[in-house]
Design a protein around this motif. Structure first.
Motif, PDB file in Angstrom:
ATOM      1  N   HIS A  82      32.213  -5.286  -4.439  1.00  0.00           N
ATOM      2  CA  HIS A  82      31.149  -4.535  -5.124  1.00  0.00           C
ATOM      3  C   HIS A  82      31.652  -3.141  -5.488  1.00  0.00           C
ATOM      4  N   ASP A  83      30.784  -2.342  -6.126  1.00  0.00           N
ATOM      5  CA  ASP A  83      31.172  -1.000  -6.550  1.00  0.00           C
ATOM      6  C   ASP A  83      31.280  -0.051  -5.355  1.00  0.00           C
ATOM      7  N   GLY A  84      31.883   1.112  -5.603  1.00  0.00           N
ATOM      8  CA  GLY A  84      31.897   2.166  -4.604  1.00  0.00           C
ATOM      9  C   GLY A  84      30.538   2.865  -4.605  1.00  0.00           C
ATOM     10  N   PHE A  85      29.970   3.061  -3.419  1.00  0.00           N
ATOM     11  CA  PHE A  85      28.636   3.648  -3.311  1.00  0.00           C
ATOM     12  C   PHE A  85      28.543   4.424  -2.000  1.00  0.00           C
ATOM     13  N   TYR A  86      27.445   5.143  -1.832  1.00  0.00           N
ATOM     14  CA  TYR A  86      27.198   5.809  -0.551  1.00  0.00           C
ATOM     15  C   TYR A  86      25.700   5.737  -0.268  1.00  0.00           C
ATOM     16  N   TYR A  87      25.351   5.424   0.958  1.00  0.00           N
ATOM     17  CA  TYR A  87      23.946   5.396   1.355  1.00  0.00           C
ATOM     18  C   TYR A  87      23.748   6.115   2.684  1.00  0.00           C
ATOM     19  N   CYS A  88      22.663   6.873   2.767  1.00  0.00           N
ATOM     20  CA  CYS A  88      22.244   7.431   4.056  1.00  0.00           C
ATOM     21  C   CYS A  88      20.712   7.446   4.083  1.00  0.00           C
ATOM     22  N   LEU A  89      20.136   6.949   5.181  1.00  0.00           N
ATOM     23  CA  LEU A  89      18.674   6.893   5.296  1.00  0.00           C
ATOM     24  C   LEU A  89      18.204   8.031   6.209  1.00  0.00           C
ATOM     25  N   LYS A  91       6.140  12.303   3.004  1.00  0.00           N
ATOM     26  CA  LYS A  91       5.149  12.552   4.059  1.00  0.00           C
ATOM     27  C   LYS A  91       5.804  12.507   5.447  1.00  0.00           C
ATOM     28  N   SER A  92       5.137  13.054   6.398  1.00  0.00           N
ATOM     29  CA  SER A  92       5.631  13.048   7.773  1.00  0.00           C
ATOM     30  C   SER A  92       5.783  11.589   8.228  1.00  0.00           C
ATOM     31  N   GLY A  93       6.942  11.256   8.770  1.00  0.00           N
ATOM     32  CA  GLY A  93       7.203   9.866   9.179  1.00  0.00           C
ATOM     33  C   GLY A  93       7.793   9.027   8.052  1.00  0.00           C
ATOM     34  N   GLY A  94       7.820   9.595   6.843  1.00  0.00           N
ATOM     35  CA  GLY A  94       8.323   8.856   5.677  1.00  0.00           C
ATOM     36  C   GLY A  94       9.853   8.802   5.641  1.00  0.00           C
ATOM     37  N   PHE A  95      10.372   7.950   4.739  1.00  0.00           N
ATOM     38  CA  PHE A  95      11.826   7.718   4.668  1.00  0.00           C
ATOM     39  C   PHE A  95      12.367   8.095   3.286  1.00  0.00           C
ATOM     40  N   GLY A 147       0.791  -1.230   0.000  1.00  0.00           N
ATOM     41  CA  GLY A 147       0.000   0.000   0.000  1.00  0.00           C
ATOM     42  C   GLY A 147       0.822   1.278   0.000  1.00  0.00           C
ATOM     43  N   GLU A 148       2.148   1.158  -0.005  1.00  0.00           N
ATOM     44  CA  GLU A 148       2.963   2.375   0.047  1.00  0.00           C
ATOM     45  C   GLU A 148       3.037   3.063  -1.302  1.00  0.00           C
ATOM     46  N   LYS A 149       3.303   4.366  -1.200  1.00  0.00           N
ATOM     47  CA  LYS A 149       3.492   5.187  -2.394  1.00  0.00           C
ATOM     48  C   LYS A 149       4.981   5.536  -2.418  1.00  0.00           C
ATOM     49  N   VAL A 150       5.674   5.073  -3.446  1.00  0.00           N
ATOM     50  CA  VAL A 150       7.137   5.192  -3.476  1.00  0.00           C
ATOM     51  C   VAL A 150       7.568   6.041  -4.672  1.00  0.00           C
ATOM     52  N   ASP A 199       5.484   7.795   0.775  1.00  0.00           N
ATOM     53  CA  ASP A 199       5.918   7.117   1.996  1.00  0.00           C
ATOM     54  C   ASP A 199       7.426   6.908   2.002  1.00  0.00           C
ATOM     55  N   LYS A 200       7.953   6.614   0.818  1.00  0.00           N
ATOM     56  CA  LYS A 200       9.391   6.342   0.709  1.00  0.00           C
ATOM     57  C   LYS A 200       9.924   6.947  -0.583  1.00  0.00           C
ATOM     58  N   ILE A 201      11.148   7.433  -0.490  1.00  0.00           N
ATOM     59  CA  ILE A 201      11.769   8.033  -1.680  1.00  0.00           C
ATOM     60  C   ILE A 201      13.181   7.491  -1.837  1.00  0.00           C
ATOM     61  N   LEU A 202      13.496   7.098  -3.051  1.00  0.00           N
ATOM     62  CA  LEU A 202      14.889   6.785  -3.392  1.00  0.00           C
ATOM     63  C   LEU A 202      15.434   7.981  -4.154  1.00  0.00           C
ATOM     64  N   LEU A 203      16.516   8.581  -3.607  1.00  0.00           N
ATOM     65  CA  LEU A 203      17.122   9.736  -4.269  1.00  0.00           C
ATOM     66  C   LEU A 203      18.548   9.347  -4.683  1.00  0.00           C
TER      67      LEU A 203
END
Ligand code: SAM
Length: 463
Positions: free
Chosen positions: A452-459, A388-392, A265-268, A340-344
């Motif tokens: 694996h490749d060089g990457f960066y992640y922050c949530l 949204k508020s509470g979203g990631f 049910g999430e909107k991504v 609800d969730k965003i990948l940037l």
């Protein structure tokens, strides 16, 4: 110019021959000339020119183009040392011919006389006969004096490390303890890593199917769906590729969907989506859990790259709302419904994936870092409003530059009261992040650690 270049770079037709009729060497001259003129990346140029050679010559075309880009800092120093005057810009095609000749003489099994003859002949095909004597003399001198020349140049960082001097300096500034390892890893051939669509087949079953075909593979340690192939194969050799059973994607990139872990049910939102590797993976994850109601929106700036998302999703058999727009221009694309969730997965220097995109050694300039940091900041600040508020939001790059990564997040958090950093396993608690190293914000993955490749992640989470 950044790596997401315009697909419509110039096509220099040297011989007037038709599609599939040119030699790999001729086509390599076209590809490399356009790259040297900053008119395209290696991947877009190869996609554009691949059909100019017969299919059996494609591996040779790739070997020549990837090889020259990979060895460019050394070859460039040698070429400049050998030439009394650099070529004028209008003769960049001749420079490409020279680099190819030096590459053949240094790194390929081509007999020396054949490499020299082919280089001289290439000048004639370009209708620049005036350069034949020069080219002949330069290559003959290199044949005689290669060892002395390389020894004399070895003190230059670009020759010693086979990496542009400014990049060596940056890596050394940011990662002094990792410098040599980063450079060694960035200079190697990357492994072929595939992503199994676990909604269609388990990794174990697919691995057995590969083994039956004589293709050896090993499980990725961090992504549940990753398999590393012992030897690279053409995608056509991968069972079920056309039907979406498998995709080519590095293990580090596969972590995005694992971290975001979409729920029913999430909107991504996938805000910088092309070519759609991670878009497809998010949909696969959703399908795996039977989440028929997950709604995915993919935004991409470049129309020609948007087409790649379309064809990727078509192959996988999924659909999403695709919007061609500048993600930071909310008025142009956003309907006001929060996500609800965003990948940037923002545009970046791609300094973590030089081994896959060795043309970065030619195209990337120090000023690109500041330009990209500015673009990333714009996108991050604006797209935050759609969460949204509470979203990631998962902020991601394939860069090793802290300016684009932890410093970018630091700046964002300092200016955004409703944002906080959360642990990378907040959404999939049984999958604690063991990859890469923790940095001041998020985790930095390197190309020399774990394969694996060089990457960066922050949530990030919104209050
Ligand atoms: C790192 S790539 C994304 C890779 C993609 N997530 C994948 O896994 O296949 C960044 C993408 O962002 C796009 N882009 C750059 N600026 C943008 C903007 N302002 N708005 C939307 N997309 C943008 C680029 O064209 C590029 O396709």
């Amino acid at each position: 110019m950044n790596q997401y270049d315009n697909a419509s770079s110039s096509n220099i037709s040297h011989s007037g021959t038709s599609t599939g009729q040119q030699s790999p060497r001729q086509v390599a001259v076209n590809v490399l000339t356009n790259i040297l003129l900053q008119q395209g990346s290696l991947s877009t140029q190869l996609a554009r020119h691949q059909l100019d050679v017969a299919s059996e010559h494609t591996p040779m075309l790739k070997e020549l183009c990837f090889g020259v880009c990979r060895q460019y800092p050394r070859l460039n120093s040698i070429a400049l040392h050998l030439l009394a005057h650099p070529f004028e810009e209008k003769d960049t095609d001749l420079y490409a011919v020279l680099l190819l000749g030096l590459y053949q003489l240094t790194y390929m099994n081509t007999p020396d006389h054949a490499a020299v003859n082919e280089t001289v002949e290439a000048c004639r095909l370009l209708k620049k006969d005036w350069a034949t004597k020069l080219m002949n003399a330069v290559l003959r001198r290199y044949q005689r004096e290669a060892d002395e020349i390389v020894e004399a140049l070895e003190a230059q960082p670009s020759v010693e490390f086979n990496m542009p001097k400014w990049l060596v300096k940056r890596f050394n500034k940011h990662w002094p303890d990792h410098l040599e390892d980063i450079i060694d890893a960035s200079n190697t051939h990357p492994p072929m890593c595939i992503r199994i669509n676990e909604s269609l087949v388990s990794r174990e079953t697919y691995k057995e199917q590969l083994a039956d075909l004589g293709i050896d593979s090993e499980d990725g340690e961090f992504s549940d769906s990753a398999l590393y192939l012992r030897n690279a194969v053409r995608v056509a050799e991968l069972p079920g590729f056309d039907d979406g059973f498998v995709s080519v994607q590095d293990e580090a990139a596969q972590l995005s969907a694992q971290i975001l872990s979409p729920k029913d049910g999430e909107k991504v939102l996938d805000a910088c989506a092309a070519p759609g590797g991670k878009t497809g993976h998010l949909l696969e994850k959703a399908n795996l859990s039977g989440l028929s109601s997950m709604e995915l929106t993919a935004v991409e700036l470049e129309p020609w790259r948007m087409e790649k998302i379309e064809s990727n999703l078509k192959r996988l058999g999924y659909s999403a709302q695709l919007i061609c727009a500048d993600a930071s221009d909310l008025e142009a694309w956003w309907d006001g419904e929060h996500f609800d969730k965003i990948l940037l997965d923002v545009p970046c220097t791609a300094t973590g994936v030089i081994r896959r995109n060795p043309d970065i050694k030619i195209n990337r300039k120090p000023a690109d870092i500041d330009d990209l940091v500015f673009i990333q900041r714009e996108i991050l600040n604006k797209v935050w409003a759609t969460l949204k508020s509470g979203g990631f939001m998962l902020y991601a790059t394939c860069s090793l530059m802290p300016e684009e990564n932890e410093q970018q997040v630091q700046h964002f958090l300092a200016n955004q009261d409703d944002a906080k950093e959360v642990a990378l396993n907040s959404l999939a608690p049984d999958e604690a992040a063991k990859w890469g190293i923790p940095v001041s914000h998020g985790r930095q993955l390197f190309p020399h650690i774990n394969g694996h490749d060089g990457f960066y992640y922050c949530l990030l989470q919104k209050a």
